[in-house]
Design a protein around this motif. Structure first.
Motif, PDB file in Angstrom:
ATOM      1  N   LYS A 380     -12.596  11.033   2.035  1.00  0.00           N
ATOM      2  CA  LYS A 380     -11.266  10.651   2.514  1.00  0.00           C
ATOM      3  C   LYS A 380     -11.053   9.145   2.403  1.00  0.00           C
ATOM      4  O   LYS A 380      -9.960   8.688   2.038  1.00  0.00           O
ATOM      5  N   ILE A 381     -12.074   8.387   2.706  1.00  0.00           N
ATOM      6  CA  ILE A 381     -11.955   6.927   2.550  1.00  0.00           C
ATOM      7  C   ILE A 381     -11.675   6.583   1.093  1.00  0.00           C
ATOM      8  O   ILE A 381     -10.808   5.752   0.793  1.00  0.00           O
ATOM      9  N   ARG A 382     -12.398   7.217   0.175  1.00  0.00           N
ATOM     10  CA  ARG A 382     -12.172   6.968  -1.254  1.00  0.00           C
ATOM     11  C   ARG A 382     -10.742   7.333  -1.641  1.00  0.00           C
ATOM     12  O   ARG A 382     -10.066   6.576  -2.353  1.00  0.00           O
ATOM     13  N   ASN A 383     -10.255   8.490  -1.170  1.00  0.00           N
ATOM     14  CA  ASN A 383      -8.904   8.926  -1.532  1.00  0.00           C
ATOM     15  C   ASN A 383      -7.844   7.989  -0.974  1.00  0.00           C
ATOM     16  O   ASN A 383      -6.839   7.719  -1.635  1.00  0.00           O
ATOM     17  N   ARG A 384      -8.068   7.489   0.220  1.00  0.00           N
ATOM     18  CA  ARG A 384      -7.100   6.551   0.817  1.00  0.00           C
ATOM     19  C   ARG A 384      -7.101   5.224   0.062  1.00  0.00           C
ATOM     20  O   ARG A 384      -6.037   4.630  -0.181  1.00  0.00           O
ATOM     21  N   LEU A 385      -8.283   4.750  -0.299  1.00  0.00           N
ATOM     22  CA  LEU A 385      -8.347   3.524  -1.101  1.00  0.00           C
ATOM     23  C   LEU A 385      -7.700   3.739  -2.464  1.00  0.00           C
ATOM     24  O   LEU A 385      -6.978   2.857  -2.962  1.00  0.00           O
ATOM     25  N   ASP A 386      -7.940   4.890  -3.052  1.00  0.00           N
ATOM     26  CA  ASP A 386      -7.320   5.194  -4.343  1.00  0.00           C
ATOM     27  C   ASP A 386      -5.811   5.268  -4.218  1.00  0.00           C
ATOM     28  O   ASP A 386      -5.084   4.893  -5.158  1.00  0.00           O
ATOM     29  N   PHE A 387      -5.322   5.757  -3.096  1.00  0.00           N
ATOM     30  CA  PHE A 387      -3.878   5.770  -2.873  1.00  0.00           C
ATOM     31  C   PHE A 387      -3.329   4.344  -2.942  1.00  0.00           C
ATOM     32  O   PHE A 387      -2.306   4.096  -3.609  1.00  0.00           O
ATOM     33  N   CYS A 388      -3.987   3.418  -2.265  1.00  0.00           N
ATOM     34  CA  CYS A 388      -3.529   2.023  -2.280  1.00  0.00           C
ATOM     35  C   CYS A 388      -3.598   1.439  -3.688  1.00  0.00           C
ATOM     36  O   CYS A 388      -2.664   0.737  -4.130  1.00  0.00           O
ATOM     37  N   ARG A 389      -4.677   1.720  -4.383  1.00  0.00           N
ATOM     38  CA  ARG A 389      -4.796   1.236  -5.763  1.00  0.00           C
ATOM     39  C   ARG A 389      -3.692   1.819  -6.645  1.00  0.00           C
ATOM     40  O   ARG A 389      -3.150   1.125  -7.506  1.00  0.00           O
ATOM     41  N   PHE A 390      -3.394   3.095  -6.417  1.00  0.00           N
ATOM     42  CA  PHE A 390      -2.373   3.749  -7.246  1.00  0.00           C
ATOM     43  C   PHE A 390      -1.006   3.116  -7.029  1.00  0.00           C
ATOM     44  O   PHE A 390      -0.315   2.776  -7.998  1.00  0.00           O
ATOM     45  N   VAL A 391      -0.579   2.966  -5.771  1.00  0.00           N
ATOM     46  CA  VAL A 391       0.775   2.448  -5.545  1.00  0.00           C
ATOM     47  C   VAL A 391       0.875   0.988  -5.973  1.00  0.00           C
ATOM     48  O   VAL A 391       1.937   0.551  -6.452  1.00  0.00           O
ATOM     49  N   ASP A 392      -0.201   0.232  -5.819  1.00  0.00           N
ATOM     50  CA  ASP A 392      -0.175  -1.158  -6.284  1.00  0.00           C
ATOM     51  C   ASP A 392       0.053  -1.206  -7.798  1.00  0.00           C
ATOM     52  O   ASP A 392       0.868  -1.999  -8.298  1.00  0.00           O
ATOM     53  N   GLU A 393      -0.674  -0.361  -8.538  1.00  0.00           N
ATOM     54  CA  GLU A 393      -0.544  -0.352  -9.994  1.00  0.00           C
ATOM     55  C   GLU A 393       0.796   0.244 -10.414  1.00  0.00           C
ATOM     56  O   GLU A 393       1.418  -0.216 -11.388  1.00  0.00           O
ATOM     57  N   HIS A 394       1.264   1.255  -9.693  1.00  0.00           N
ATOM     58  CA  HIS A 394       2.579   1.861  -9.935  1.00  0.00           C
ATOM     59  C   HIS A 394       3.651   0.784  -9.844  1.00  0.00           C
ATOM     60  O   HIS A 394       4.533   0.676 -10.722  1.00  0.00           O
ATOM     61  N   ASP A 395       3.587  -0.026  -8.802  1.00  0.00           N
ATOM     62  CA  ASP A 395       4.577  -1.096  -8.620  1.00  0.00           C
ATOM     63  C   ASP A 395       4.480  -2.128  -9.736  1.00  0.00           C
ATOM     64  O   ASP A 395       5.505  -2.626 -10.236  1.00  0.00           O
ATOM     65  N   ARG A 396       3.262  -2.459 -10.144  1.00  0.00           N
ATOM     66  CA  ARG A 396       3.086  -3.466 -11.196  1.00  0.00           C
ATOM     67  C   ARG A 396       3.644  -2.976 -12.522  1.00  0.00           C
ATOM     68  O   ARG A 396       4.344  -3.720 -13.225  1.00  0.00           O
ATOM     69  N   ARG A 397       3.368  -1.713 -12.858  1.00  0.00           N
ATOM     70  CA  ARG A 397       3.793  -1.185 -14.163  1.00  0.00           C
ATOM     71  C   ARG A 397       5.274  -0.848 -14.212  1.00  0.00           C
ATOM     72  O   ARG A 397       5.920  -1.001 -15.258  1.00  0.00           O
ATOM     73  N   ARG A 398       5.792  -0.350 -13.095  1.00  0.00           N
ATOM     74  CA  ARG A 398       7.130   0.248 -13.136  1.00  0.00           C
ATOM     75  C   ARG A 398       8.198  -0.555 -12.400  1.00  0.00           C
ATOM     76  O   ARG A 398       9.356  -0.150 -12.355  1.00  0.00           O
ATOM     77  N   GLY A 399       7.798  -1.676 -11.820  1.00  0.00           N
ATOM     78  CA  GLY A 399       8.780  -2.513 -11.134  1.00  0.00           C
ATOM     79  C   GLY A 399       9.280  -1.919  -9.843  1.00  0.00           C
ATOM     80  O   GLY A 399      10.384  -2.265  -9.373  1.00  0.00           O
ATOM     81  N   THR A 400       8.509  -1.031  -9.222  1.00  0.00           N
ATOM     82  CA  THR A 400       8.887  -0.433  -7.951  1.00  0.00           C
ATOM     83  C   THR A 400       8.301  -1.256  -6.811  1.00  0.00           C
ATOM     84  O   THR A 400       7.559  -2.220  -7.026  1.00  0.00           O
ATOM     85  N   ASN A 401       8.633  -0.878  -5.569  1.00  0.00           N
ATOM     86  CA  ASN A 401       8.115  -1.601  -4.410  1.00  0.00           C
ATOM     87  C   ASN A 401       7.778  -0.583  -3.326  1.00  0.00           C
ATOM     88  O   ASN A 401       8.655  -0.123  -2.599  1.00  0.00           O
ATOM     89  N   PHE A 402       6.510  -0.228  -3.245  1.00  0.00           N
ATOM     90  CA  PHE A 402       6.080   0.801  -2.305  1.00  0.00           C
ATOM     91  C   PHE A 402       6.413   0.427  -0.866  1.00  0.00           C
ATOM     92  O   PHE A 402       6.960   1.249  -0.101  1.00  0.00           O
ATOM     93  N   LEU A 403       6.091  -0.776  -0.444  1.00  0.00           N
ATOM     94  CA  LEU A 403       6.260  -1.158   0.955  1.00  0.00           C
ATOM     95  C   LEU A 403       7.715  -1.187   1.376  1.00  0.00           C
ATOM     96  O   LEU A 403       8.047  -0.867   2.524  1.00  0.00           O
ATOM     97  N   GLU A 404       8.610  -1.544   0.463  1.00  0.00           N
ATOM     98  CA  GLU A 404      10.036  -1.508   0.791  1.00  0.00           C
ATOM     99  C   GLU A 404      10.570  -0.080   0.798  1.00  0.00           C
ATOM    100  O   GLU A 404      11.453   0.254   1.591  1.00  0.00           O
ATOM    101  N   THR A 405      10.049   0.750  -0.071  1.00  0.00           N
ATOM    102  CA  THR A 405      10.535   2.121  -0.172  1.00  0.00           C
ATOM    103  C   THR A 405       9.991   2.986   0.953  1.00  0.00           C
ATOM    104  O   THR A 405      10.694   3.875   1.461  1.00  0.00           O
ATOM    105  N   PHE A 406       8.737   2.742   1.368  1.00  0.00           N
ATOM    106  CA  PHE A 406       8.085   3.543   2.405  1.00  0.00           C
ATOM    107  C   PHE A 406       7.609   2.647   3.557  1.00  0.00           C
ATOM    108  O   PHE A 406       6.401   2.551   3.814  1.00  0.00           O
ATOM    109  N   PRO A 407       8.519   1.971   4.260  1.00  0.00           N
ATOM    110  CA  PRO A 407       8.070   1.066   5.332  1.00  0.00           C
ATOM    111  C   PRO A 407       7.288   1.793   6.421  1.00  0.00           C
ATOM    112  O   PRO A 407       6.413   1.196   7.070  1.00  0.00           O
TER     113      PRO A 407
END
Length: 419
Positions: A380-407
């Motif tokens: 579960k720790i790995r999956n949660r860390l991977d979640f953070c890595r995923f949204v960070d990279e998603h935002d970098r590649r696609r110009g999205t903003n996870f923290l603004e979209t999901f406060p």
């Protein structure tokens, strides 16, 4: 899929009757649980009440054939009563839990940037290369599509349910070829279904509705169903289903239900962690469609909600939740329960949510409640860390903003980043 390419040269029905699938049939007849069937086993092992396996086998296209299927030899070449095909992976979406073999947009991104920096190297092309699942580009000859069109005249007359998936089927010329074939060759025993994200170019979607209306109005098939997808509301939905215009989706839902009043629309709602904050608001939109387009005197709802749960990628499943997040799901279940249709009250019959729709969300709640009783282990720790890595990279590649979209998810995100 080179192995299957060799099989279909000998037998075009190997599109369905693969040697691998036959072997899994043999194992199941011997009481073995193939891991490919893990979705159903997971539900049954975590719920005392619900079983997807039994639900699917109870469908009208399956139940009459159960005895016949059991009595057939495991290596029989079955002529399916239900067939789903993906004729192309061309798609205008890059849904967060999707993959390059299903979406051409995902393929373009991965070829440009490589896999996501999760521990699983999410969507790395070697996963699909090793599994023989690399799609054939749309501009190249496709032996599987060619084999399908060779097999089609044999299976079409006895098909009971035929469903076109994608990619985005409305971007595929073969989808229109199927519709035109049916107009020229009616099949009164067939239930025809097409998936669509309901965000293709307007001209193509209008052409699709025109052909479907011709099929439905002239009763050229027994029934027609449209499947679409959404699992959150507004900008949250657009983040999950990158490429989606949620307002446009709502508009095309309205256009579809107005143009095709006798056609049932099934919303496939793959519940995942990013669904949780706004799922109740999404259910309000679904209920609005159900009530607005209900036709008095009919015996069905115009819109059906199907709620599977996401299994992969593991970093985006609802199983990464913390206890504070469960309240959103409880609220959604309470909303559905409060708006359940009532056979006892004639005015409410087939209006609101059906009990089987509510049950699907209840079974997810049961599973997550069980999950919260378990300790936070390394997976579960790995999956949660991977979640953070995923949204960070998603935002970098696609110009999205996870923290603004999901406060609402920001506190968990910041905690997990500290693991």
């Amino acid at each position: 899929m080179l192995f299957r390419s060799e099989e279909i040269k000998v037998n075009v029905s190997a599109l369905h009757n693969t040697n691998f699938k036959k072997e899994q049939r043999r194992l199941m007849l011997e009481g073995v649980r193939p891991h490919e069937c893990g979705y159903c086993w997971k539900v049954e092992d975590n719920s005392n009440q619900y079983s997807d396996r039994i639900t699917k086998s109870s469908e009208a296209w399956a139940r009459p054939h159960l005895d016949t299927i059991v009595s057939k030899p495991w290596d029989d070449n079955v002529s399916p009563s239900y067939l789903e095909v993906s004729l192309s992976n061309v798609c205008n979406f890059k849904c967060s839990y999707c993959s390059p073999n299903i979406s051409s947009q995902w393929m373009d991104e991965i070829q440009r940037y490589g896999h996501y920096p999760t521990t699983t190297q999410f969507n790395g092309l070697y996963h699909f290369q090793n599994a023989g699942q690399m799609p054939i580009p749309n501009n190249q000859e496709n032996p599987y599509v060619e084999a399908f069109w060779q097999w089609w005249p044999e299976i079409y007359p006895t098909l009971e349910h035929f469903r076109i998936t994608g990619g985005e089927p409305i971007l595929s010329k073969d989808t229109f070829r199927v519709l035109e074939h049916i107009i020229a060759n009616p099949n009164p025993n067939l239930t025809l279904s097409v998936n669509t994200n309901m965000n293709p170019p307007d001209q193509l979607y209008d052409r699709f509705l025109e052909l479907v209306k011709q099929i439905v109005d002239n009763k050229l098939v027994k029934d027609f169903k449209i499947y679409t997808s959404a699992e959150a509301h507004g900008t949250n939905a657009e983040y999950i289903r990158n490429g989606m215009d949620y307002r446009g989706w709502l508009a095309n839902m309205n256009k579809t239900l107005t143009t095709l009043p006798s056609v049932q629309v099934i919303i496939m709602s793959t519940y995942n962690f990013l669904s949780m904050p706004t799922y109740r608001r999404f259910l309000e939109d679904v209920l609005d469609f159900k009530l607005r387009y209900f036709k008095p005197g009919t015996n069905q709802s115009p819109v059906i909600l199907s709620i599977p749960f996401l299994r992969n990628p593991t970093h985006q499943t609802a199983f990464i939740l913390e206890a504070e997040h469960l309240a959103w799901l409880v609220e959604a279940v309470e909303f559905m329960t409060a708006n359940t249709e009532s056979p006892e009250k004639q005015l409410l019959q087939h209006q609101g949510f059906y009990q089987h729709e509510v049950n699907q969300l209840v079974r997810i709640k049961e599973m997550l409640e069980t999950e919260l009783t378990k300790r936070v282990d390394s997976d579960k720790i790995r999956n949660r860390l991977d979640f953070c890595r995923f949204v960070d990279e998603h935002d970098r590649r696609r110009g999205t903003n996870f923290l603004e979209t999901f406060p609402e998810l920001a506190p968990a995100y910041h905690r997990w980043k500290q693991y």
